[in-house]
Design a protein around this motif. Structure first.
Motif, PDB file in Angstrom:
ATOM      1  N   ILE A  71      29.101  35.858  28.310  1.00 37.87           N
ATOM      2  CA  ILE A  71      30.366  35.695  29.211  1.00 37.87           C
ATOM      3  C   ILE A  71      31.310  36.998  29.198  1.00 37.87           C
ATOM      4  O   ILE A  71      32.116  37.031  30.201  1.00 37.87           O
ATOM      5  CB  ILE A  71      30.909  34.499  28.083  1.00 37.87           C
ATOM      6  N   SER A  72      31.399  37.676  28.427  1.00 29.83           N
ATOM      7  CA  SER A  72      31.994  38.976  28.365  1.00 29.83           C
ATOM      8  C   SER A  72      31.535  39.820  29.614  1.00 29.83           C
ATOM      9  O   SER A  72      32.438  40.650  30.050  1.00 29.83           O
ATOM     10  CB  SER A  72      31.874  40.025  27.011  1.00 29.83           C
ATOM     11  N   CYS A  73      30.384  39.791  29.990  1.00 30.36           N
ATOM     12  CA  CYS A  73      29.992  40.435  31.123  1.00 30.36           C
ATOM     13  C   CYS A  73      30.605  39.832  32.411  1.00 30.36           C
ATOM     14  O   CYS A  73      30.535  40.387  33.336  1.00 30.36           O
ATOM     15  CB  CYS A  73      28.336  40.513  31.319  1.00 30.36           C
ATOM     16  N   VAL A  74      30.388  38.524  32.613  1.00 34.55           N
ATOM     17  CA  VAL A  74      31.183  37.677  33.310  1.00 34.55           C
ATOM     18  C   VAL A  74      32.459  38.235  33.470  1.00 34.55           C
ATOM     19  O   VAL A  74      32.996  38.508  34.787  1.00 34.55           O
ATOM     20  CB  VAL A  74      30.853  36.329  33.297  1.00 34.55           C
ATOM     21  N   TYR A  75      33.339  38.123  32.543  1.00 35.49           N
ATOM     22  CA  TYR A  75      34.594  38.452  32.412  1.00 35.49           C
ATOM     23  C   TYR A  75      34.917  39.871  33.202  1.00 35.49           C
ATOM     24  O   TYR A  75      35.834  40.158  33.982  1.00 35.49           O
ATOM     25  CB  TYR A  75      35.386  38.372  31.045  1.00 35.49           C
ATOM     26  N   ASN A  76      34.021  41.042  32.419  1.00 40.67           N
ATOM     27  CA  ASN A  76      34.294  42.180  32.954  1.00 40.67           C
ATOM     28  C   ASN A  76      34.030  42.281  34.609  1.00 40.67           C
ATOM     29  O   ASN A  76      34.598  42.986  35.218  1.00 40.67           O
ATOM     30  CB  ASN A  76      33.386  43.203  32.179  1.00 40.67           C
ATOM     31  N   SER A  77      32.849  41.622  34.906  1.00 40.30           N
ATOM     32  CA  SER A  77      32.718  41.839  36.342  1.00 40.30           C
ATOM     33  C   SER A  77      33.503  41.156  37.120  1.00 40.30           C
ATOM     34  O   SER A  77      33.901  41.774  38.306  1.00 40.30           O
ATOM     35  CB  SER A  77      31.305  40.935  36.657  1.00 40.30           C
ATOM     36  N   LEU A  78      34.129  39.821  36.752  1.00 41.96           N
ATOM     37  CA  LEU A  78      35.306  39.305  37.587  1.00 41.96           C
ATOM     38  C   LEU A  78      36.474  40.374  37.673  1.00 41.96           C
ATOM     39  O   LEU A  78      37.290  40.391  38.753  1.00 41.96           O
ATOM     40  CB  LEU A  78      35.488  37.944  36.963  1.00 41.96           C
ATOM     41  N   ARG A  79      36.766  40.776  36.625  1.00 40.14           N
ATOM     42  CA  ARG A  79      38.068  41.801  36.294  1.00 40.14           C
ATOM     43  C   ARG A  79      37.900  42.839  37.500  1.00 40.14           C
ATOM     44  O   ARG A  79      38.604  43.120  38.209  1.00 40.14           O
ATOM     45  CB  ARG A  79      38.218  42.055  34.956  1.00 40.14           C
ATOM     46  N   ARG A  80      36.670  43.547  37.232  1.00 42.83           N
ATOM     47  CA  ARG A  80      36.180  44.587  38.347  1.00 42.83           C
ATOM     48  C   ARG A  80      36.416  44.111  39.791  1.00 42.83           C
ATOM     49  O   ARG A  80      36.604  44.993  40.353  1.00 42.83           O
ATOM     50  CB  ARG A  80      34.883  45.160  38.041  1.00 42.83           C
ATOM     51  N   PHE A  81      35.575  42.992  40.133  1.00 45.43           N
ATOM     52  CA  PHE A  81      35.828  42.378  41.420  1.00 45.43           C
ATOM     53  C   PHE A  81      37.243  42.172  41.861  1.00 45.43           C
ATOM     54  O   PHE A  81      37.460  42.396  42.953  1.00 45.43           O
ATOM     55  CB  PHE A  81      35.081  41.224  41.399  1.00 45.43           C
ATOM     56  N   SER A  82      38.072  41.921  40.950  1.00 53.83           N
ATOM     57  CA  SER A  82      39.540  41.593  41.131  1.00 53.83           C
ATOM     58  C   SER A  82      40.046  42.983  41.535  1.00 53.83           C
ATOM     59  O   SER A  82      41.074  43.136  42.410  1.00 53.83           O
ATOM     60  CB  SER A  82      40.238  41.201  40.196  1.00 53.83           C
ATOM     61  N   GLU A  83      39.663  44.012  40.839  1.00 54.36           N
ATOM     62  CA  GLU A  83      40.285  45.296  40.848  1.00 54.36           C
ATOM     63  C   GLU A  83      40.091  46.011  42.297  1.00 54.36           C
ATOM     64  O   GLU A  83      40.771  46.758  43.023  1.00 54.36           O
ATOM     65  CB  GLU A  83      39.893  46.390  39.901  1.00 54.36           C
ATOM     66  N   VAL A  84      38.718  45.742  42.903  1.00 57.40           N
ATOM     67  CA  VAL A  84      38.303  46.156  44.319  1.00 57.40           C
ATOM     68  C   VAL A  84      38.567  45.423  45.344  1.00 57.40           C
ATOM     69  O   VAL A  84      38.032  45.558  46.299  1.00 57.40           O
ATOM     70  CB  VAL A  84      36.747  46.754  43.989  1.00 57.40           C
ATOM     71  N   GLY A  85      39.028  44.140  45.195  1.00 57.42           N
ATOM     72  CA  GLY A  85      39.426  43.404  46.186  1.00 57.42           C
ATOM     73  C   GLY A  85      38.571  42.301  46.366  1.00 57.42           C
ATOM     74  O   GLY A  85      38.464  41.550  47.859  1.00 57.42           O
ATOM     75  N   LEU A  86      37.499  42.163  45.751  1.00 51.76           N
ATOM     76  CA  LEU A  86      36.637  40.934  46.092  1.00 51.76           C
ATOM     77  C   LEU A  86      36.963  39.468  45.772  1.00 51.76           C
ATOM     78  O   LEU A  86      36.663  38.591  46.670  1.00 51.76           O
ATOM     79  CB  LEU A  86      34.997  41.125  45.287  1.00 51.76           C
ATOM     80  N   VAL A  87      37.673  39.483  44.713  1.00 55.78           N
ATOM     81  CA  VAL A  87      38.507  38.231  44.390  1.00 55.78           C
ATOM     82  C   VAL A  87      39.780  38.602  43.881  1.00 55.78           C
ATOM     83  O   VAL A  87      40.241  39.314  43.784  1.00 55.78           O
ATOM     84  CB  VAL A  87      37.548  37.660  43.085  1.00 55.78           C
ATOM     85  N   ARG A  88      40.677  37.436  43.909  1.00 55.78           N
ATOM     86  CA  ARG A  88      42.176  37.578  43.327  1.00 55.78           C
ATOM     87  C   ARG A  88      42.248  36.772  42.002  1.00 55.78           C
ATOM     88  O   ARG A  88      41.783  35.606  42.115  1.00 55.78           O
ATOM     89  CB  ARG A  88      42.850  37.013  44.438  1.00 55.78           C
TER      90      ARG A  88
END
Length: 168
Positions: A71-88
């Protein structure tokens, strides 16, 4: 450019899950390494159109398809995706973090009793006369989250009694 990465993916009209080459290209365009977990997350996030996800829900989906990841890897990935503009990231107050694959600016309904987000129709909320930001700051966005819940009956439903039955 990073802000348009997710939109480019969605703009292709993909209703089916992306293939590995498309997922790799999306991650490369965003400047991210294509790990197995990121590939699986891209498939889950963008394979079926715009959606709202929580870290916990996406982790359950990831495990459900047999992909690796904590779950921490998913959170970190989503946070990173957010930083690069893939998700909001959607600012819902509380313990749950939500992410949206739809990147255009829009507002949300949050169903408290069901713990999920829904989009507010475009132009349904008008914001006028916003104060200027303090000196040295710029306005990035205004995110409105309208909290809702299923209607509750004004009066509890009670059994009806015929005259003299059940009444004391």
């Amino acid at each position: 450019m990073a802000g348009s990465v997710g939109m480019a993916w969605q703009g292709e009209g993909n209703a089916e899950a992306p293939d590995d080459a498309a997922a790799r290209a999306l991650l490369r365009q965003a400047g991210l390494r294509a790990t197995r977990q990121r590939m699986a997350l891209v498939d889950l996030l963008f394979g079926c159109g715009g959606r709202h996800v929580s870290v916990e829900g996406l982790h359950r989906e990831l495990l459900g398809v047999g992909a690796p990841g904590s779950i921490s890897c998913v959170y970190n990935s989503l946070r990173r995706f957010s930083e690069v503009g893939l998700v909001r990231r959607v600012p819902v107050y509380g313990a749950t973090s939500y992410f949206d694959t739809k990147l255009d600016h829009h507002h949300h309904f949050y169903a408290e009793d069901e713990d999920h987000l829904m989009d507010v129709p475009m132009n349904a909320i008008a914001l006028d006369d916003l104060p200027p930001p303090p000196l040295g700051y710029e306005l990035v966005s205004v995110d409105v989250v309208v909290r809702i819940r299923r209607e509750r009956s004004a009066k509890p439903v009670r059994p009806s009694f015929r005259s003299g039955e059940g009444a004391s």
